[in-house]
Write a protein that holds these residues in place. Structure first.
Motif, short mmCIF file in Angstrom:
data_model
loop_
_atom_site.label_atom_id
_atom_site.label_comp_id
_atom_site.label_asym_id
_atom_site.label_seq_id
_atom_site.Cartn_x
_atom_site.Cartn_y
_atom_site.Cartn_z
N GLY A 158 -8.71 4.63 -2.28
CA GLY A 158 -9.24 4.99 -0.71
C GLY A 158 -9.91 6.16 -0.99
O GLY A 158 -9.53 7.74 -1.62
N PRO A 159 -10.51 7.06 0.20
CA PRO A 159 -11.37 8.37 0.79
C PRO A 159 -9.57 9.14 1.25
O PRO A 159 -10.09 10.34 0.96
N ASN A 160 -8.70 8.81 1.84
CA ASN A 160 -7.36 9.52 2.21
C ASN A 160 -6.40 9.53 1.09
O ASN A 160 -5.44 9.25 2.21
N SER A 161 -6.42 8.94 0.04
CA SER A 161 -5.48 8.92 -1.29
C SER A 161 -4.27 10.39 -1.27
O SER A 161 -3.52 9.85 -0.79
N ILE A 162 -4.87 11.27 -1.12
CA ILE A 162 -4.36 12.74 -1.70
C ILE A 162 -3.55 12.62 -0.18
O ILE A 162 -1.89 13.37 -0.60
N LEU A 163 -4.12 12.60 1.01
CA LEU A 163 -3.18 12.95 2.67
C LEU A 163 -1.86 11.52 1.67
O LEU A 163 -0.74 12.08 2.80
N MET A 164 -2.38 10.12 1.71
CA MET A 164 -1.60 9.63 2.06
C MET A 164 0.09 9.27 0.98
O MET A 164 1.33 8.75 1.22
N ILE A 165 -0.58 10.10 -0.41
CA ILE A 165 0.70 10.52 -1.35
C ILE A 165 1.44 11.30 -0.63
O ILE A 165 2.59 10.80 -0.92
N GLN A 166 1.09 12.40 -0.34
CA GLN A 166 2.16 13.39 -0.34
C GLN A 166 2.86 13.22 1.32
O GLN A 166 4.26 13.24 1.53
N ASN A 167 2.12 12.18 1.89
CA ASN A 167 2.95 11.36 3.56
C ASN A 167 4.20 9.89 2.76
O ASN A 167 4.94 9.98 2.99
N ALA A 168 3.60 9.17 1.59
CA ALA A 168 4.31 8.90 1.63
C ALA A 168 5.34 8.43 0.71
O ALA A 168 6.67 7.92 0.38
N LYS A 169 5.20 10.00 -0.59
CA LYS A 169 6.47 10.81 -1.39
C LYS A 169 7.84 10.56 -0.61
O LYS A 169 8.65 10.42 -1.43
N LYS A 170 7.47 10.69 0.82
CA LYS A 170 8.96 11.27 0.97
C LYS A 170 9.55 10.21 1.35
O LYS A 170 11.08 10.31 1.89
N LEU A 171 9.36 8.71 1.77
CA LEU A 171 9.74 7.44 2.57
C LEU A 171 10.71 6.74 0.85
O LEU A 171 9.85 6.39 -0.16
N SER A 172 11.66 6.38 1.59
CA SER A 172 12.99 5.51 0.49
C SER A 172 12.46 4.09 0.47
O SER A 172 11.14 3.48 1.70
N ASP A 173 12.71 3.40 0.18
CA ASP A 173 12.58 1.95 0.30
C ASP A 173 12.68 1.58 1.44
O ASP A 173 11.93 0.53 2.45
N ALA A 174 13.79 1.64 2.11
CA ALA A 174 14.18 1.30 3.84
C ALA A 174 12.75 2.01 4.65
O ALA A 174 12.73 1.21 5.52
N ASP A 175 12.77 2.84 4.67
CA ASP A 175 11.65 3.06 5.23
C ASP A 175 10.31 2.25 5.36
O ASP A 175 10.04 2.46 6.23
N LYS B 249 0.56 -1.35 -0.01
CA LYS B 249 -0.02 0.04 0.33
C LYS B 249 0.75 1.48 -0.27
O LYS B 249 0.28 2.78 -0.54
N LEU B 250 2.21 1.47 0.66
CA LEU B 250 2.73 2.70 1.31
C LEU B 250 3.14 2.32 -0.50
O LEU B 250 3.68 3.73 -0.90
N GLU B 251 4.07 1.87 -0.98
CA GLU B 251 4.46 1.64 -2.21
C GLU B 251 3.60 2.10 -3.66
O GLU B 251 3.89 3.02 -4.48
N ARG B 252 1.86 2.00 -3.40
CA ARG B 252 0.90 2.28 -4.14
C ARG B 252 0.91 3.60 -3.95
O ARG B 252 0.78 4.76 -4.83
N TYR B 253 0.67 4.07 -3.01
CA TYR B 253 0.48 5.55 -2.52
C TYR B 253 2.08 6.19 -3.26
O TYR B 253 1.94 7.85 -3.41
N ARG B 254 3.22 6.22 -2.69
CA ARG B 254 4.26 6.90 -3.13
C ARG B 254 4.57 6.95 -4.54
O ARG B 254 5.11 7.94 -5.63
N ALA B 255 3.97 6.19 -5.38
CA ALA B 255 3.74 5.90 -6.75
C ALA B 255 2.95 6.94 -7.36
O ALA B 255 2.56 6.88 -8.45
N GLY B 256 2.17 7.99 -6.32
CA GLY B 256 0.68 8.83 -6.90
C GLY B 256 -0.51 7.69 -7.45
O GLY B 256 -1.22 8.31 -7.61
N GLU B 257 -0.63 6.57 -7.05
CA GLU B 257 -1.55 5.61 -7.24
C GLU B 257 -3.02 6.30 -6.25
O GLU B 257 -2.68 6.48 -5.01
#
Length: 124
Positions: A94-111, A83-91
């Motif tokens: 779900g109802p909170n996608s915009i918020l999750m995408i913004q947070n997940a973009k900051k995450l590295s693979d290790a994170d 799920k975090l990888e999908r959000y990081r990719a901008g997918e």
């Protein structure tokens, strides 16, 4: 040029197993690329800091969920990582996608690997 490593269930599951057993695989052994990346140690302290800073305000102090933010503590590490990888990719899903995408973009693979194991094991 940098290449992205896409986390897979074996990486996250290795992290969970390594956390439980305190082991590190031999990185010099001949392995497939997906398993070769699993030589990274899981950093639960770093994951806890990320969780406290970015996740708990919506998902709760123990990842128990609140309002439209789902419970995470009952999920497997591979599910969380996916799920975090999908959000990081901008997918968007779900109802909170915009918020999750913004947070997940900051995450590295290790994170993502660290957070997935932390959330799945810290709140038992």
């Amino acid at each position: 040029m940098s290449s992205k490593i896409i986390l897979s269930a074996p990486l996250v599951l290795w992290g969970l197993a390594a956390f439980a057993e305190g082991e590190t695989p031999d990185a010099s052994a001949s392995e497939t690329p997906a398993t070769a990346t699993a030589s990274q140690d899981v950093d639960l302290a770093a994951a806890e800091q990320i969780f406290k800073k970015s996740c708990r305000a919506c998902h709760g102090n123990k990842a128990q969920g609140a309002a439209s933010y789902p419970k995470l503590s009952d999920k497997e590490p591979d599910y969380l990582a996916e799920k975090l990888e999908r959000y990081r990719a901008g997918e968007k899903f779900g109802p909170n996608s915009i918020l999750m995408i913004q947070n997940a973009k900051k995450l590295s693979d290790a994170d993502i690997a660290n957070l997935s194991v932390y959330i799945a094991t810290a709140f038992d």
